[in-house]
Design a protein around this motif. Structure first.
Motif, short mmCIF file in Angstrom:
data_model
loop_
_atom_site.label_atom_id
_atom_site.label_comp_id
_atom_site.label_asym_id
_atom_site.label_seq_id
_atom_site.Cartn_x
_atom_site.Cartn_y
_atom_site.Cartn_z
N CYS A 1 12.20 -2.39 3.25
CA CYS A 1 11.35 -1.26 3.64
C CYS A 1 10.45 -0.76 2.51
O CYS A 1 9.68 0.18 2.70
N ARG A 2 10.52 -1.40 1.36
CA ARG A 2 9.79 -0.90 0.20
C ARG A 2 8.34 -1.40 0.16
O ARG A 2 8.07 -2.54 0.52
N PHE A 3 7.45 -0.52 -0.29
CA PHE A 3 6.04 -0.86 -0.56
C PHE A 3 5.35 -1.52 0.64
O PHE A 3 4.67 -2.53 0.51
N LYS A 4 5.51 -0.89 1.80
CA LYS A 4 4.81 -1.36 2.99
C LYS A 4 3.35 -0.89 2.94
O LYS A 4 3.00 0.05 2.23
N GLY B 1 -1.18 2.52 1.26
CA GLY B 1 -2.47 3.15 1.55
C GLY B 1 -2.43 4.64 1.29
O GLY B 1 -3.34 5.21 0.66
N GLU B 2 -1.36 5.31 1.74
CA GLU B 2 -1.20 6.74 1.50
C GLU B 2 -1.02 7.03 0.01
O GLU B 2 -1.55 8.02 -0.51
N PHE B 3 -0.31 6.16 -0.67
CA PHE B 3 -0.10 6.32 -2.11
C PHE B 3 -1.44 6.32 -2.86
O PHE B 3 -1.69 7.18 -3.71
N PHE B 4 -2.32 5.37 -2.54
CA PHE B 4 -3.61 5.30 -3.21
C PHE B 4 -4.46 6.52 -2.89
O PHE B 4 -5.16 7.04 -3.77
N SER C 1 6.30 -7.04 -3.84
CA SER C 1 5.99 -6.47 -2.53
C SER C 1 4.79 -5.52 -2.61
O SER C 1 3.98 -5.44 -1.69
N PHE C 2 4.65 -4.80 -3.73
CA PHE C 2 3.50 -3.91 -3.92
C PHE C 2 2.22 -4.73 -4.01
O PHE C 2 1.21 -4.40 -3.38
N PHE C 3 2.27 -5.80 -4.79
CA PHE C 3 1.09 -6.64 -4.99
C PHE C 3 0.65 -7.28 -3.67
O PHE C 3 -0.54 -7.34 -3.36
N GLN C 4 1.62 -7.74 -2.88
CA GLN C 4 1.29 -8.38 -1.60
C GLN C 4 0.68 -7.39 -0.62
O GLN C 4 -0.27 -7.72 0.10
#
Length: 368
Positions: A170-173, A178-181, A236-239
């Motif tokens: 469930c991490r870095f979906k 998008g919300e993080f950025f 997962s973040f990069f992908q």
């Protein structure tokens, strides 16, 4: 059997700034930089000229140890450095300096011939009397303090902690990224909020600056936060970033991150310069007008920040390395521009920029 002699040098950390240290200097294990700093500033006359602009409560570490001399010296004494442990006395040295000298020129022997002694160029790091005057040191301190308060790093650190608490799958979906950025870049734009130069501008010029600089400040500042938090190393973040912004943009951002100077103070200064940029090719497309009432004043601010950065480089590294580091910063800006062009090809990045502009403008322009 060959006997191998083990080194008795024990690596540790400086009690003052946290840099690598080996020796005990004046009673405290400390690095060479803090040793020289203490030696230069222990006399009463020098101490009386020092002052702190942040309530005498600066955190001293390897990245900001040159910013506040007052708090750095106070920490030296708090950690146990003792003036009495310095060999010799300055009064003795001063008496020697006051002795009359002969008129015979000082000579050194070289290749069996007497030639006039060649004195080396003064190393700026050996004295706090540097290429920066008191006002420039204050400006440098204020810019760094402003970034540290509003750069968006605390939000990114909270986001990582929140994501790491989730199950691996469930991490870095994409939705979370998008919300993080959106939130991180918006918070990064609030470096304007405590910048006196920005607040001195007219409402129209503040609005225009936000529109015309947002892409570069967001890209450069956002990638700097990814660099500090090492988010690029999360697969997962990069992908998810590739899905949102495209592979070329993420590769360019990763390259930009790898090019960043290890001196974080310098990167923060570059972000301040970009925040007052007036280069036409970074104009935000959705603005109706980019006319500025006091363009000369804005250019003056940008020039002042650029000059400050160059003087800081000279002070800390000397001319040769200053040129190399400044050249690398230009490479970083070109890589940021490349990442912007590639990310703009997809819809997500323009949408995030539009969100950041409107929200930041509403806070920093409409309400003032």
């Amino acid at each position: 059997m060959i006997a191998v002699r083990k080194s008795k040098r024990i690596l540790s950390n400086c009690r003052i700034c946290g840099d690598s240290a080996v020796h005990i200097n004046y009673g405290v294990i400390s690095c060479a930089s803090c040793k020289m700093f203490f030696y230069r500033n222990i006399n009463v006359e020098q101490r009386e000229t020092l002052k702190c602009d942040f309530n005498d409560n600066c955190e001293i570490n390897i990245y900001n140890r040159h910013i506040c001399s007052f708090c750095r010296l106070e920490k030296c004494f708090a950690m146990g450095m003792q003036r009495e442990l310095i060999r010799g006395s300055r009064s003795t040295k001063n008496r020697k300096k006051n002795r009359p000298t002969t008129t015979r020129p000082l000579l050194v022997r070289q290749d069996k011939k007497e030639q006039p002694q060649q004195f080396p160029t003064l190393n700026l790091l050996q004295s706090d009397v540097s290429t920066l005057n008191a006002d420039q040191w204050n400006l440098l301190s204020n810019l760094i303090h402003c970034y540290d308060e509003h750069g968006g790093l605390p939000y990114a650190q909270h986001f990582i902690k929140e994501q790491n608490s989730l199950p691996l799958k469930c991490r870095f979906k994409c939705a979370a990224i998008g919300e993080f950025f959106r939130q991180m870049l918006h918070e990064g734009q609030l470096i304007y909020e405590k910048n006196g130069d920005f607040l001195s501008l007219s409402s129209q010029d503040r609005s225009t600056l936000i529109h015309t600089t947002v892409k570069h400040t967001s890209c450069f500042g956002g990638t700097f936060i990814l660099y500090q938090t090492q988010l690029m190393d999360y697969e997962s973040f990069f992908q998810s970033g590739i899905i949102l912004f495209g592979l070329p943009a993420m590769v360019s951002a990763k390259l930009l991150s790898d090019l960043f100077d290890s001196d974080m103070t310098l990167i923060k200064l570059v972000i301040s310069i970009l925040a007052f940029s007036t280069i036409d090719y970074i104009v935000y497309e959705n603005t109706a007008s980019v006319e500025m009432k006091k363009l000369i004043e804005i250019i003056h601010i940008q020039d002042m920040y650029t000059d400050l950065s160059w003087r800081y480089l000279l002070y800390k590294y000397g001319h040769t390395e200053a040129v190399l580091r400044f050249s690398n910063l230009i490479r970083c800006i070109f890589n940021a521009n490349s990442a912007i062009i590639q990310a703009t090809a997809l819809d997500e990045f323009p949408a995030i920029i539009d969100y950041v502009v409107k929200r930041t403008e509403r806070i920093l322009v409409t309400d003032r």
